[in-house]
Design a protein around this motif. Structure first.
Motif, short mmCIF file in Angstrom:
data_model
loop_
_atom_site.label_atom_id
_atom_site.label_comp_id
_atom_site.label_asym_id
_atom_site.label_seq_id
_atom_site.Cartn_x
_atom_site.Cartn_y
_atom_site.Cartn_z
N MET A 1 20.90 21.32 -30.77
CA MET A 1 21.73 21.74 -31.29
C MET A 1 20.90 22.85 -32.45
SD MET A 1 24.75 20.55 -32.98
CE MET A 1 25.40 20.56 -34.78
N LYS A 2 19.99 22.54 -32.55
CA LYS A 2 19.36 23.67 -33.41
C LYS A 2 19.39 24.72 -32.92
CE LYS A 2 14.59 22.96 -35.29
NZ LYS A 2 13.07 23.01 -35.48
N LYS A 3 19.43 25.06 -31.52
CA LYS A 3 19.42 26.79 -30.89
C LYS A 3 20.91 27.72 -31.26
CE LYS A 3 16.52 26.40 -26.89
NZ LYS A 3 15.57 26.63 -25.45
N LEU A 4 21.86 26.01 -30.90
CA LEU A 4 23.60 27.09 -31.95
C LEU A 4 23.00 27.47 -33.12
CD1 LEU A 4 25.79 27.24 -31.27
CD2 LEU A 4 26.26 24.78 -31.39
N ILE A 5 23.01 26.12 -34.10
CA ILE A 5 22.50 26.73 -35.73
C ILE A 5 22.09 27.91 -35.46
CG2 ILE A 5 21.94 25.72 -37.75
CD1 ILE A 5 23.06 23.21 -36.92
N LEU A 6 20.46 27.77 -34.72
CA LEU A 6 20.04 29.50 -34.94
C LEU A 6 20.94 30.26 -35.09
CD1 LEU A 6 16.07 28.46 -34.26
CD2 LEU A 6 17.16 28.81 -36.22
N ALA A 10 22.43 33.99 -36.50
CA ALA A 10 21.26 35.31 -36.70
C ALA A 10 23.11 35.73 -36.75
CB ALA A 10 21.20 34.91 -35.19
N VAL A 11 24.13 36.09 -35.81
CA VAL A 11 24.98 36.23 -35.82
C VAL A 11 26.14 36.32 -37.30
CG1 VAL A 11 27.25 36.25 -35.09
CG2 VAL A 11 25.77 35.36 -32.84
#
Length: 157
Positions: A1-6, A10-11
């Motif tokens: 989940m944390k990777k998705l938010i990061l 970034a996008v």
């Protein structure tokens, strides 16, 4: 989940950065890539040498787009009001993409166009003659006596 938010952040950051580039004003001539500090426009391909003699670059819009960029010379300032060109990029008498800007009414034989904001005067046939934002026509002798100097140090012929 944390990777998705990061990755979404970034996008979003990349999108915001690309959208934040300065937009060319509607009053600018076709192919304009920069605005000089004296209010004139520049339409060269690179920032190097842009607005030389016009107090430097105020805002850089980036590369010219579309057909205007393909058909315009490397340095085509018009400086619709007036554009500055790199001395290395094109001769001062080169046609400019913004040379289609209407010259101020008046002028004629023996008259120069004085850019009152830059204290420079332009001779008939010059791409800036009658086309800068702030200026007026007068004789070359009057321009010299009032402290104006010839564009690129070249007196009219």
């Amino acid at each position: 989940m944390k990777k998705l938010i990061l990755s979404m952040a970034a996008v979003a950051g990349l999108f915001a950065a690309s959208a934040s580039y300065a937009q060319v004003p509607a009053s600018a001539p076709s192919g304009t890539t920069g605005l000089c500090k004296d209010g004139s426009f520049y339409s060269g391909a690179t920032k190097k040498g842009a607005c030389k003699g016009h107090k430097g670059v105020q805002t850089w819009y980036g590369a010219a787009s579309g057909a205007a960029a393909a058909s315009a010379p490397a340095a085509a300032p018009a400086m619709a009001p007036a554009a500055a060109s790199s001395a290395k990029a094109a001769p001062s008498k080169a046609p400019a993409a913004a040379s289609t800007a209407q010259a101020a009414p008046g002028g004629g034989p023996g008259q120069v166009w004085v850019n009152t904001s830059t204290k420079v005067y332009h001779c008939p046939g010059d791409k800036y003659y009658g086309k800068t934002k702030h200026g007026s026509y007068m004789s070359e002798a009057d321009a010299k006596s009032k402290g104006y100097r010839a564009d690129a140090g070249k007196a009219c012929q």
